[in-house]
Design an enzyme around this catalytic site. Sequence first.
Site, short mmCIF file in Angstrom:
data_model
loop_
_atom_site.label_atom_id
_atom_site.label_comp_id
_atom_site.label_asym_id
_atom_site.label_seq_id
_atom_site.Cartn_x
_atom_site.Cartn_y
_atom_site.Cartn_z
N TYR A 32 48.17 52.42 40.29
CA TYR A 32 49.51 51.87 40.15
C TYR A 32 49.69 51.37 38.70
O TYR A 32 49.93 50.21 38.43
CB TYR A 32 49.81 50.77 41.18
CG TYR A 32 51.29 50.77 41.50
CD1 TYR A 32 51.84 51.76 42.30
CD2 TYR A 32 52.13 49.83 40.94
CE1 TYR A 32 53.20 51.80 42.53
CE2 TYR A 32 53.50 49.88 41.17
CZ TYR A 32 54.02 50.87 41.97
OH TYR A 32 55.37 50.92 42.20
N GLY A 36 50.08 47.86 30.64
CA GLY A 36 48.80 47.22 30.32
C GLY A 36 47.66 48.23 30.42
O GLY A 36 46.82 48.35 29.52
N HIS A 37 47.63 48.96 31.55
CA HIS A 37 46.60 50.00 31.70
C HIS A 37 46.72 51.03 30.59
O HIS A 37 45.71 51.49 30.04
CB HIS A 37 46.77 50.75 33.03
CG HIS A 37 46.58 49.93 34.26
ND1 HIS A 37 47.59 49.66 35.14
CD2 HIS A 37 45.47 49.33 34.76
CE1 HIS A 37 47.13 48.93 36.15
NE2 HIS A 37 45.84 48.72 35.94
N GLN A 61 35.91 44.64 46.71
CA GLN A 61 36.30 43.45 45.95
C GLN A 61 37.48 42.72 46.58
O GLN A 61 38.01 41.78 45.99
CB GLN A 61 36.59 43.81 44.49
CG GLN A 61 37.83 44.67 44.24
CD GLN A 61 37.92 45.15 42.80
OE1 GLN A 61 37.17 46.02 42.37
NE2 GLN A 61 38.84 44.59 42.04
N LYS A 149 43.67 40.35 30.43
CA LYS A 149 44.44 39.69 31.49
C LYS A 149 43.42 39.17 32.52
O LYS A 149 43.56 38.09 33.07
CB LYS A 149 45.40 40.70 32.11
CG LYS A 149 45.72 40.49 33.55
CD LYS A 149 47.01 39.83 33.78
CE LYS A 149 47.40 39.74 35.22
NZ LYS A 149 46.55 40.41 36.19
N GLN A 153 36.73 38.60 34.39
CA GLN A 153 36.14 39.89 34.78
C GLN A 153 35.48 40.57 33.58
O GLN A 153 34.36 41.09 33.67
CB GLN A 153 37.22 40.79 35.37
CG GLN A 153 36.80 42.24 35.54
CD GLN A 153 37.82 43.08 36.27
OE1 GLN A 153 37.90 43.04 37.49
NE2 GLN A 153 38.63 43.83 35.54
O1 PAF Z 1 40.50 45.33 37.02
C1 PAF Z 1 40.52 46.19 37.93
O2 PAF Z 1 41.49 46.92 38.12
C2 PAF Z 1 39.32 46.32 38.86
O3 PAF Z 1 38.76 45.08 39.11
C3 PAF Z 1 38.25 47.31 38.34
C4 PAF Z 1 37.64 46.83 37.04
C5 PAF Z 1 38.90 48.68 38.14
C6 PAF Z 1 37.14 47.46 39.37
O4 PAF Z 1 37.62 47.92 40.58
#
Ligand code: PAF
Length: 283
Positions: A32, A36-37, A61, A149, A153
Amino acid sequence: MIVFRTKAELARFASETRRAGKVIGLVPTMGYLHAGHMSLVDTARSKADVVIVTLFVNPTQFGPNEDLDRYPRDFERDRKMCEEHGVDVLFAPEAAEMYAPGSSTWIEETDLARPLCGASRPGFYRGVTTVVGKLFHLAQPDFACFGLKDAQQCFVIERMVRDLDFQVKIVPCPLIRDADGLALSSRNRYLSADERSRALSIHKALLEGRRALEEQGTKDVSGICAKAAAAITAAGGRVDYVEALDRATLKAPTAETREVLLAAAAFFGTTRLIDNELVELEA
Ligand code: PAF
């Protein structure tokens, strides 16, 4: 652009690419895709011979009461965006492909993953580090891009790479915001127009906090965080946390602290949003 659905296809491609001496850049995502991606993809494109994007809504997760089932998915839209941005390989496996039945092995970082989202979402970082570790094995990247963001992580993954000797460089990339200041997130689509406008309070509160930290340093972090939390609550948000931690340790700031991660998580309606400011302190 090639689309792979199986781990074997990706692993074979990555081995051949490395044998040919090409630099592989990886962008792990849950799909999606938004601007940002795509900024991560563009960064990878500018540094790599071959860009691999992974698109996998990782079940490990998500907590039992979280949004795994309704997490937004649109493969065609994501595929088109990747193609337009010059991605070479899109890896989009099913969960049954990614995890062997009865999978019982985890990668778990146990220090930086404790506070903030790690405290609110038990098991979240264990799921993230496990899937990212698997993706590193399969895609064999020279580097991988992660957005700030999700600053915690990013730091957890950097620590995992250091501790477990993954031969991959982590490239942290800037947080991208909409024109009105809302941090871009696939979950923003859950927000009603009213929730979305009230959610702008998170960024505003963090900017206030940034100003206070820059002026006063860390002598009153709890006051600064309480003020930010009160502003978000006044806008109708349900605050999960607002915390100011040493960026290097993700613990309370000390006299040695040079940079602070001021981070917030809050619900607007049923949508949990996160945002942060990284604040450098005067030496
Ligand atoms: O940031 C994310 O979208 C997720 O945590 C990742 C790093 C793709 C792992 O599923």
